[in-house]
Design a protein around this motif. Structure first.
Motif, mmCIF file in Angstrom:
data_model
loop_
_atom_site.group_PDB
_atom_site.id
_atom_site.type_symbol
_atom_site.label_atom_id
_atom_site.label_comp_id
_atom_site.label_asym_id
_atom_site.label_seq_id
_atom_site.Cartn_x
_atom_site.Cartn_y
_atom_site.Cartn_z
ATOM 1 N N UNK A 1 0.824 -1.211 0.000
ATOM 2 C CA UNK A 1 0.000 0.000 0.000
ATOM 3 C C UNK A 1 0.856 1.257 0.000
ATOM 4 N N UNK A 2 1.934 1.234 0.774
ATOM 5 C CA UNK A 2 2.813 2.405 0.830
ATOM 6 C C UNK A 2 3.494 2.629 -0.510
ATOM 7 N N UNK A 3 3.958 1.552 -1.142
ATOM 8 C CA UNK A 3 4.601 1.683 -2.443
ATOM 9 C C UNK A 3 3.626 2.216 -3.486
ATOM 10 N N UNK A 4 2.381 1.736 -3.435
ATOM 11 C CA UNK A 4 1.363 2.227 -4.362
ATOM 12 C C UNK A 4 1.080 3.702 -4.118
ATOM 13 N N UNK B 1 -5.462 8.663 2.909
ATOM 14 C CA UNK B 1 -4.655 7.455 3.089
ATOM 15 C C UNK B 1 -3.561 7.702 4.125
ATOM 16 N N UNK B 2 -2.919 8.872 4.052
ATOM 17 C CA UNK B 2 -1.862 9.203 5.004
ATOM 18 C C UNK B 2 -2.409 9.229 6.426
ATOM 19 N N UNK B 3 -3.560 9.868 6.612
ATOM 20 C CA UNK B 3 -4.160 9.957 7.942
ATOM 21 C C UNK B 3 -4.567 8.587 8.462
ATOM 22 N N UNK B 4 -5.125 7.770 7.584
ATOM 23 C CA UNK B 4 -5.549 6.435 8.006
ATOM 24 C C UNK B 4 -4.361 5.573 8.369
ATOM 25 N N UNK B 5 -3.283 5.687 7.584
ATOM 26 C CA UNK B 5 -2.072 4.919 7.869
ATOM 27 C C UNK B 5 -1.465 5.353 9.195
ATOM 28 N N UNK C 1 -3.938 -8.417 -2.451
ATOM 29 C CA UNK C 1 -4.566 -7.318 -3.182
ATOM 30 C C UNK C 1 -4.012 -5.967 -2.803
ATOM 31 N N UNK C 2 -3.135 -5.428 -3.581
ATOM 32 C CA UNK C 2 -2.688 -4.051 -3.486
ATOM 33 C C UNK C 2 -1.644 -3.797 -4.541
ATOM 34 N N UNK C 3 -1.700 -2.654 -5.240
ATOM 35 C CA UNK C 3 -0.787 -2.398 -6.327
ATOM 36 C C UNK C 3 0.418 -1.582 -5.931
#
Length: 238
Positions: A77-80, A209-213, A228-230
């Motif tokens: 997820x971070x790479x995507x 996404x940043x806040x959720x992470x 599942x994640x690109x």
């Protein structure tokens, strides 16, 4: 990569895997720190799209898998996130879409739990994104998209997740409406039919996404990880 892939997918072979990989533009690899062994990966295709008067960019997620021992890692997820952030900043006013096809419910949840604008939507929102789905399906998978059902069908012997991966239990179906919606839209997912989806990548989406992470919060369904994640550049397992 193929050794990881075949652990979780049925009706696959090395030749088909290589042919599919040759059609991709990049891949992200997850490796162990000690042995430098590949334990997961995701392939992608980036494409320009012209849909009516709209000019847009799409990031398509291809095969994605991670070994069971590493389910729950956020490396992919971070790479995507980093990849699409670069894409968005390159042309911030051009629409940017995440294009993905869902064999299993977890792929759909990644979209539905992280995007504000996406299609298909359980509440019927964002119907204006339907032409984006139709466009990339006809372009990338000619002859396999059924506009009446909204599903991609690759035949009876299509690659599909093995039975012990991403099963939908009655409890999960009842308690997670988005999982129920996925199964309603793709009732034959067990034999490999895919639900094509799209999510618009906005700066608001990326910030969310940043806040959720940062909070580290995930839903109950998110804590039942499957592949599942690109992404698109090498990364290592933390």
């Amino acid at each position: 990569m193929y050794d990881v892939f075949r652990q979780y997918y049925a009706y696959t072979d090395m030749d088909s895997f290589i042919r599919d990989l040759n059609g991709k533009h990049g891949a992200i690899l997850i490796r162990t720190r000690g042995e430098n062994r590949v334990v997961g990966f995701s392939t992608i295709v980036s494409l320009d799209m012209a849909i009516g008067r709209m000019r847009a960019r799409g990031v398509f997620s291809g095969d994605t898998i991670i070994e069971r021992e590493y389910w729950g890692t956020r490396t992919l997820q971070i790479a995507f996130f980093l990849y699409v952030l670069k894409e968005k900043l390159r042309k911030p006013f051009r629409p940017l879409f995440w294009l993905l096809i869902s064999k299993g419910y977890k792929t759909f949840l990644l979209l539905a739990n992280n995007f504000h604008q996406y299609y298909p939507h359980p509440d019927g929102d964002c119907p204006e994104l339907a032409p984006v789905v139709r466009h990339y399906c006809e372009r990338l998978f000619p002859g396999h998209y059924d506009p009446d059902t909204g599903v991609l069908d690759f035949g009876e012997n299509a690659q599909h997740l093995k039975e012990d991966v991403a099963s939908i239990t009655p409890e999960l179906r009842q308690q997670v409406p988005k999982v129920r919606f996925f199964e309603e839209r793709n009732p034959t997912w067990r034999r490999g039919t895919e639900l094509p989806c799209v999510g618009e990548i906005t700066l608001k989406t990326l910030m969310g996404f940043v806040l959720k992470a940062g909070r580290g919060g995930r839903s109950r369904a998110d804590r039942q990880p499957i592949p599942a994640t690109p992404g698109t550049s090498p990364a290592r397992q933390a």
